[in-house]
Structure formats: structure tokens, C-alpha cells
Design a protein around this motif. Structure first.
Motif, PDB file in Angstrom:
ATOM      1  N   PHE A  53       0.879  -1.178   0.000  1.00  0.00           N
ATOM      2  CA  PHE A  53       0.000   0.000   0.000  1.00  0.00           C
ATOM      3  C   PHE A  53       0.911   1.221   0.000  1.00  0.00           C
ATOM      4  O   PHE A  53       2.103   1.096   0.325  1.00  0.00           O
ATOM      5  CB  PHE A  53      -0.963  -0.007   1.205  1.00  0.00           C
ATOM      6  CG  PHE A  53      -0.305  -0.198   2.545  1.00  0.00           C
ATOM      7  CD1 PHE A  53       0.304   0.859   3.211  1.00  0.00           C
ATOM      8  CD2 PHE A  53      -0.299  -1.458   3.154  1.00  0.00           C
ATOM      9  CE1 PHE A  53       0.911   0.672   4.456  1.00  0.00           C
ATOM     10  CE2 PHE A  53       0.312  -1.643   4.403  1.00  0.00           C
ATOM     11  CZ  PHE A  53       0.912  -0.576   5.051  1.00  0.00           C
ATOM     12  N   ASP A  84       3.807   4.357   8.248  1.00  0.00           N
ATOM     13  CA  ASP A  84       3.233   3.015   8.147  1.00  0.00           C
ATOM     14  C   ASP A  84       3.594   2.442   6.774  1.00  0.00           C
ATOM     15  O   ASP A  84       3.275   3.042   5.745  1.00  0.00           O
ATOM     16  CB  ASP A  84       1.715   3.097   8.331  1.00  0.00           C
ATOM     17  CG  ASP A  84       1.084   1.749   8.619  1.00  0.00           C
ATOM     18  OD1 ASP A  84       1.648   0.717   8.204  1.00  0.00           O
ATOM     19  OD2 ASP A  84       0.006   1.723   9.251  1.00  0.00           O
ATOM     20  N   ASP A  96       3.514  -5.441   7.394  1.00  0.00           N
ATOM     21  CA  ASP A  96       2.724  -4.227   7.638  1.00  0.00           C
ATOM     22  C   ASP A  96       3.233  -3.753   8.983  1.00  0.00           C
ATOM     23  O   ASP A  96       3.037  -4.419  10.001  1.00  0.00           O
ATOM     24  CB  ASP A  96       1.227  -4.589   7.661  1.00  0.00           C
ATOM     25  CG  ASP A  96       0.341  -3.368   7.902  1.00  0.00           C
ATOM     26  OD1 ASP A  96       0.863  -2.246   7.983  1.00  0.00           O
ATOM     27  OD2 ASP A  96      -0.887  -3.559   8.009  1.00  0.00           O
ATOM     28  N   THR A  97       3.959  -2.627   8.970  1.00  0.00           N
ATOM     29  CA  THR A  97       4.639  -2.221  10.199  1.00  0.00           C
ATOM     30  C   THR A  97       4.690  -0.701  10.294  1.00  0.00           C
ATOM     31  O   THR A  97       4.776  -0.016   9.269  1.00  0.00           O
ATOM     32  CB  THR A  97       6.063  -2.835  10.264  1.00  0.00           C
ATOM     33  OG1 THR A  97       6.674  -2.501  11.502  1.00  0.00           O
ATOM     34  CG2 THR A  97       6.951  -2.355   9.114  1.00  0.00           C
ATOM     35  N   GLU A 189      -1.795  -3.561  15.737  1.00  0.00           N
ATOM     36  CA  GLU A 189      -1.464  -2.141  15.641  1.00  0.00           C
ATOM     37  C   GLU A 189      -2.246  -1.261  16.605  1.00  0.00           C
ATOM     38  O   GLU A 189      -3.266  -0.685  16.250  1.00  0.00           O
ATOM     39  CB  GLU A 189      -1.619  -1.625  14.208  1.00  0.00           C
ATOM     40  CG  GLU A 189      -2.935  -1.889  13.521  1.00  0.00           C
ATOM     41  CD  GLU A 189      -2.943  -1.299  12.099  1.00  0.00           C
ATOM     42  OE1 GLU A 189      -2.491  -0.153  11.934  1.00  0.00           O
ATOM     43  OE2 GLU A 189      -3.395  -1.993  11.177  1.00  0.00           O
ATOM     44  N   GLN A 279       1.085   5.454  17.093  1.00  0.00           N
ATOM     45  CA  GLN A 279       0.791   4.108  16.570  1.00  0.00           C
ATOM     46  C   GLN A 279       2.073   3.271  16.598  1.00  0.00           C
ATOM     47  O   GLN A 279       3.168   3.796  16.407  1.00  0.00           O
ATOM     48  CB  GLN A 279       0.313   4.217  15.111  1.00  0.00           C
ATOM     49  CG  GLN A 279       0.090   2.878  14.401  1.00  0.00           C
ATOM     50  CD  GLN A 279       0.094   3.018  12.875  1.00  0.00           C
ATOM     51  OE1 GLN A 279       0.584   4.008  12.342  1.00  0.00           O
ATOM     52  NE2 GLN A 279      -0.422   2.018  12.181  1.00  0.00           N
ATOM     53  N   GLU A 281       3.193  -0.863  15.163  1.00  0.00           N
ATOM     54  CA  GLU A 281       2.639  -2.036  14.467  1.00  0.00           C
ATOM     55  C   GLU A 281       3.723  -3.022  14.059  1.00  0.00           C
ATOM     56  O   GLU A 281       4.803  -2.635  13.614  1.00  0.00           O
ATOM     57  CB  GLU A 281       1.883  -1.589  13.197  1.00  0.00           C
ATOM     58  CG  GLU A 281       1.243  -2.746  12.428  1.00  0.00           C
ATOM     59  CD  GLU A 281       0.400  -2.284  11.245  1.00  0.00           C
ATOM     60  OE1 GLU A 281       0.662  -1.186  10.718  1.00  0.00           O
ATOM     61  OE2 GLU A 281      -0.510  -3.034  10.845  1.00  0.00           O
TER      62      GLU A 281
HETATM   63 MN    MN Z   1       0.048  -0.551   8.835  1.00  0.00          MN
END
Ligand code: MN
Ligand code: MN
Length: 296
Positions: A53, A84, A96-97, A189, A279, A281
Motif C-alpha cells: 500500500f 506506516d 505491515d509495520t 497495531e 501508533q 505495528e
Molecule cells: Mn500498517
């Protein structure tokens, strides 16, 4: 999942971790947001992956879903920056981090709250752990710092050509007894907020995904759709399309795709009371042994 597929998730996770670490080094007062986004996405490709993404670079009371347009002239100053990053290899979304960098220096504890919540949640992850228990760990950690978790954002399963799938992993104690199952790949997350702990859509979306295929009449839209086929149902950025088409064609095509009901757009998500947000994640593979896919 067979061994080769798992290897793709592991590799995608490693690349996401490296790209996020690289990106954290770019987040400094005076840096242009557009440069950071472009450099991180380039880094992902150089490392052998593809973005799952568009890189999300969200500020202050925005939790997620901001990515710049090509002419974005935002310069970092003293924002709380959420980076992100997502990576896939052959469709396997193994990474996804996210991390938060506080350029103001005033929100150290808020940043720590989501980090601690993530650590606490990861400690209990194993086959059989219930989704509610994970949510409870996250909520307790964030509340103990004096903040609130964002309740309408959650962790999620990650899979083939899919960034968000079952299970949904809550950021508060939902008492959901559904257990984690062997073979799941998941992203956890937590978001911590100084405000409402509820986010809502605000502003224009620059991230989208295709939800269906339908015949289109217009040649411009057809061209754009042809280019978008490489992403299948993964999210893409308006910015990515402008590398190939002039912006008026991009906007025309997006409008038509929206009208015929094949486009989902993701506006920025902002805390209802303008609370500041952090955030953290990581992505994990829930096997016999749990593997953190996005740890450096
Ligand atoms: Mn993410
Ligand atoms: Mn995620």
C-alpha cells in the motif's frame, strides 16, 4: 501454508522492517513529506519487494491514511509523525509495520504507550490466544499511561493480495473469545490517543483500491484501469498514477470508477476530539512458534 509461501511472507516482512527503519531516519524537521514517501517506496523496490500500500505518513491528530500528492509541499516541523509501511512479494503481504516519531519532543509518553501496548500484546500471542485477550492487553497498557486506545481501528489478518482480512484484532477488551489459529499471519497495531479514541474520515482521499471489475466506456478510464491491474485489490496512491498519466486524467478516471462503484477510497482518519495519536505495528506469523515478521 507451504514452506515457499512462508518464505515470501518472511522476506516481505524483513524488507518492510528495513524500509521502516530507513524511513525513520528521514523523518526530521525540515524534510519534505513527498521526498520521504518516494524514498521509502523506492527503498522497498531496491530491497526486492513491492509496496503493499502507499506509505502512510500521518501527522498529529491523524491516525492513518494520509499519503502525499506529487505537489505536496508539506515540510516537517514539530509534528507527531506516524510512518506506516507495507510490503508484498508475489502478493504475499508479509510486512505491515508502523512507528511514531515525535518531532515536538512533548509526546514521549504517548509514543511509549502504543509501543508498550504492542509489546504486551505480542507477549501473549500464540495459537489459542483469544482476540479479546489481545485487546485487553493493549487497552490496559495504553490506559496505564493515561491515554485511550482508538477503538474503531484494529489489527487484522494479512494474506495474499490482501492487507485487511479476518481476524479483526481489537485495540480494547471486546471479550471476543475467537482464538488465533495456527498458520495465521496477522498485524497488531495499537493506537494511543489523548482525545476521543474514535477516529472519523476527514479530508480528501489519496489512497484507493479497486473493489470489482466492470466494463468502462471511457478510453482514459480504461487506460488507467489497465495500469491499476498490477495492484489487483491492493491499495494504490493517486500519486502513483500521476507518474504515468497527467493529473486531470487521473482525477477523471478516479471519478468514473467511483461513479460506477468499483473504487474504494480511504480518506485520512482523524481523532474526533483532535487528540494527538501514536501508533506502533508489527506483523506476526502464528505458527507452532510465533515469528515476528517485521522485527529487524
Ligand atoms: Mn500498517
Ligand atoms: Mn495494519
Amino acid at each position: 501454508m507451504d514452506k515457499e509461501t512462508l518464505q515470501r511472507y518472511v522476506e516481505a516482512g524483513r524488507i518492510a522492517a528495513e524500509a521502516l527503519d530507513f524511513g525513520k531516519g528521514l523523518v526530521k524537521s525540515g524534510a519534505k513529506v513527498i521526498d520521504i514517501a518516494e524514498k521509502i517506496e523506492k527503498k522497498i523496490v531496491v530491497l526486492g519487494g513491492l509496496p503493499a500500500f502507499p506509505v502512510n505518513i500521518s501527522f498529529d491528530d491523524t491516525a492513518a491514511h494520509y499519503t502525499p500528492l506529487p505537489d505536496d509541499d508539506t515540510v516537517l516541523d514539530s509534528q507527531i509523525v506516524k510512518l506506516d509501511v507495507g510490503v508484498h512479494i508475489d502478493g504475499c503481504v508479509g510486512g505491515d509495520t508502523a512507528a511514531t516519531i515525535d518531532l515536538s519532543g512533548s509526546y514521549t509518553d504517548l509514543v511509549k504507550a502504543s509501543q508498550d501496548a504492542l509489546s504486551a500484546a505480542m507477549k501473549i500471542v500464540q495459537v489459542g490466544t483469544s482476540l479479546g485477550e489481545i485487546g485487553r492487553e493493549i487497552e490496559q497498557a495504553i490506559v496505564s499511561h493515561g491515554f485511550v486506545p482508538i477503538r474503531n481501528l484494529s489489527g487484522h489478518g494479512i494474506g495474499e493480495w490482501s492487507v485487511h482480512e479476518e481476524p479483526s484484532i481489537p485495540n480494547f477488551d471486546t471479550k471476543d473469545p475467537t482464538p488465533l489459529e495456527e498458520g495465521m499471519t496477522i498485524a497488531i497495531e495499537p493506537f494511543a490517543s489523548t482525545g476521543a479514541g474514535i477516529v472519523q474520515d476527514k479530508g480528501l482521499p489519496y489512497i484507493h483500491s479497486l473493489t470489482a471489475q466492470k466494463p468502462v466506456r471511457n478510453a482514459v478510464t480504461r487506460q488507467v484501469l489497465k495500469s491499476l491491474s498490477q495492484y489487483r485489490t491492493l491499495p494504490f496512491a493517486t500519486r502513483w498514477l500521476t507518474k504515468e498519466f497527467p493529473i486531470f486524467k487521473v482525477n477523471f478516471a478516479l471519478r468514473e470508477m467511483n461513479q460506477i462503484g468499483i473504487l474504494h477510497s480511504y480518506p485520512p482518519l482523524v481523532d474526533k476530539q483532535k487528540g494527538m495519536i501514536s501508533q506502533a505495528e508489527h506483523s506476526l506469523y502464528v505458527g507452532d512458534k510465533v515469528k515476528v515478521l517485521t522485527r529487524l
